[in-house]
Enzyme design. Structure first.
Site, PDB file in Angstrom:
ATOM      1  N   CYS A 136      -3.153  -2.751  -1.296  1.00 18.38           N
ATOM      2  CA  CYS A 136      -2.675  -1.527  -0.894  1.00 18.38           C
ATOM      3  C   CYS A 136      -1.406  -1.424   0.475  1.00 18.38           C
ATOM      4  O   CYS A 136      -0.445  -1.141   0.094  1.00 18.38           O
ATOM      5  CB  CYS A 136      -3.643  -0.411  -0.473  1.00 18.38           C
ATOM      6  SG  CYS A 136      -4.253  -0.618   1.030  1.00 18.38           S
TER       7      CYS A 136
ATOM      8  N   HIS B  45      -7.426   2.945   3.310  1.00 17.17           N
ATOM      9  CA  HIS B  45      -6.354   2.858   1.839  1.00 17.17           C
ATOM     10  C   HIS B  45      -5.192   3.489   2.041  1.00 17.17           C
ATOM     11  O   HIS B  45      -5.272   4.636   2.518  1.00 17.17           O
ATOM     12  CB  HIS B  45      -7.254   2.911   0.628  1.00 17.17           C
ATOM     13  CG  HIS B  45      -6.795   2.603  -0.360  1.00 17.17           C
ATOM     14  ND1 HIS B  45      -6.616   1.495  -0.868  1.00 17.17           N
ATOM     15  CD2 HIS B  45      -6.290   3.353  -1.573  1.00 17.17           C
ATOM     16  CE1 HIS B  45      -5.879   1.419  -2.096  1.00 17.17           C
ATOM     17  NE2 HIS B  45      -5.826   2.618  -2.485  1.00 17.17           N
TER      18      HIS B  45
ATOM     19  N   HIS C 132      -0.798   3.173  -6.166  1.00 16.38           N
ATOM     20  CA  HIS C 132      -1.483   2.460  -5.042  1.00 16.38           C
ATOM     21  C   HIS C 132      -2.149   1.212  -5.796  1.00 16.38           C
ATOM     22  O   HIS C 132      -2.021   0.952  -6.969  1.00 16.38           O
ATOM     23  CB  HIS C 132      -2.696   3.264  -4.442  1.00 16.38           C
ATOM     24  CG  HIS C 132      -3.926   3.631  -5.377  1.00 16.38           C
ATOM     25  ND1 HIS C 132      -5.110   3.227  -5.310  1.00 16.38           N
ATOM     26  CD2 HIS C 132      -3.698   4.337  -6.597  1.00 16.38           C
ATOM     27  CE1 HIS C 132      -5.890   3.878  -6.130  1.00 16.38           C
ATOM     28  NE2 HIS C 132      -5.191   4.427  -6.884  1.00 16.38           N
TER      29      HIS C 132
END
Length: 163
Positions: free
Chosen positions: A69, A121, A133
């Site tokens: 990510c 994240h 993502h």
């Protein structure tokens, strides 16, 4: 890689110009006061869309070897906007300007608590409550909705790096 960018550009421009689309949750506020998209933010969103289906690799920082990510965010911001955003998701979050979820624009970053750890994240907002993502699940970069599914309950904050 850019031969896939034209469809992504059209989707992103359409999403950013439309405002809320059908299917908006009844309790979600209308986005009447969102500023127009920043051109560099649109570039970031379009570039991110071009990475969908790229393989995931923990610690990955480029599409050839795979992306995680924060590696995806760093790569996209460098390539599409000339901005150096490095470090973990939490470190990247500290470098941005807070944005209310109701005022998100394409190219803003969205942050989640995915491992019982704050800001663990990050994804790139592309418009219409969607973000791109690199989750480890399914092993590929993908687009998901902010207001549905597993990530909806784990959203923490958003940051802008433009204007």
């Amino acid at each position: 890689m850019f031969h896939h960018a034209l469809p992504a550009l059209l989707v992103c421009l359409a999403l950013s110009a439309c405002g809320p689309l059908p299917g908006r949750p009844p309790d979600a506020p209308f986005r009447t006061e969102v500023p127009p998209p920043n051109p560099r933010g649109l570039d970031v969103a379009i570039f991110a869309l071009g990475l969908v289906e790229t393989g995931y690799r923990f610690g990955g920082k480029n599409p050839e070897s795979g992306l995680d990510c924060s590696g995806m965010v760093s790569y996209v911001f460098d390539q599409a906007a000339g901005l150096k955003l490095t470090g973990s998701a939490a470190e990247i979050a500290r470098k941005g300007r807070p944005v209310e979820a109701s005022r998100l624009r394409p190219g803003d970053l969205v942050f989640f608590n995915t491992r019982n750890q704050s800001l663990s994240h990050v994804g790139i907002y592309i418009g219409d409550n969607r973000f791109v993502h690199a989750p480890s699940t399914n092993g590929k970069v993908r687009a998901d909705r902010l207001n549905q599914g597993w990530f909806a309950s784990r959203f923490e904050t958003a940051r802008s790096y433009f204007d």
